[in-house]
Design an enzyme around this catalytic site. Sequence first.
Site, PDB file in Angstrom:
ATOM      1  N   ARG A  71      38.556  45.034  52.188  1.00  0.00           N
ATOM      2  CA  ARG A  71      39.124  43.521  51.196  1.00  0.00           C
ATOM      3  C   ARG A  71      41.178  44.216  51.130  1.00  0.00           C
ATOM      4  NH1 ARG A  71      40.201  43.917  44.941  1.00  0.00           N
ATOM      5  NH2 ARG A  71      41.149  45.953  45.596  1.00  0.00           N
ATOM      6  N   SER A 119      28.501  35.830  47.533  1.00  0.00           N
ATOM      7  CA  SER A 119      28.338  36.502  46.797  1.00  0.00           C
ATOM      8  C   SER A 119      28.027  35.024  45.596  1.00  0.00           C
ATOM      9  CB  SER A 119      30.363  36.304  46.305  1.00  0.00           C
ATOM     10  OG  SER A 119      30.513  37.590  47.092  1.00  0.00           O
ATOM     11  N   LYS A 143      39.798  40.767  39.467  1.00  0.00           N
ATOM     12  CA  LYS A 143      40.362  39.527  40.164  1.00  0.00           C
ATOM     13  C   LYS A 143      39.265  39.066  41.060  1.00  0.00           C
ATOM     14  CE  LYS A 143      44.829  39.134  38.636  1.00  0.00           C
ATOM     15  NZ  LYS A 143      46.310  38.930  38.859  1.00  0.00           N
TER      16      LYS A 143
END
Length: 211
Positions: free
Chosen positions: A40, A109, A138
């Site tokens: 990420r 997602s 976040k």
Amino acid sequence: MNIGSWRTYLVTGADHSAGRETPAVVADALAGGVDVVQLREKGTDARTRYRLGLRLRELTAEAGVPLVVNDRVDLAAAVDADGVHLGRSDLPIEVAREQLGSDAVVGASASTVAEARAAVDAGADYLGVGAVYGTDSKDVSGDRDGIGPERVAAVADAVDVPVIGIGGIDAENAARVVEAGATGVAVVSAITAAEDPRAATEALREAVAPE
């Protein structure tokens, strides 16, 4: 690749790693038996993330563990990752598949049954569903208070691809997510912020797949 065997899924995040370098955390998690690693590292520039991706590709390849890149299809291709995980504001699943090829893993997602079904219809190989519990991250979709294991169960019942619960999950509550129907759980700080990432990974594995 047997996505249905993914029980523990590490999402990297240097901002949650107590000052440790991401490759060191990933190496510890791999030693602890993590099943998949997602690069990420939001907030870093593309070149930095590329160099990190190359290092994580080396580590995961040596361990025989899949590497997935968050958001960036181009970066996934550049570091020869096994696939990409897409949010709702990223490239369409169909485009990612075209760019990465039929053998690539494409995850998506979702926080509702409708989103989950749409992602599967578009060709998603697995779903990251959450945030299951309240989280400050976040990078997790869903309500700040969490959608709860009940929503995970509803999504798992509605689709025929593996479901990975994410958001506010640790070794204490992970079992409830799997009992609800998730194949496994994805975590950031439960491993990266732990004093001993290897031991934290082992504890998470024990919670979701006890011997």
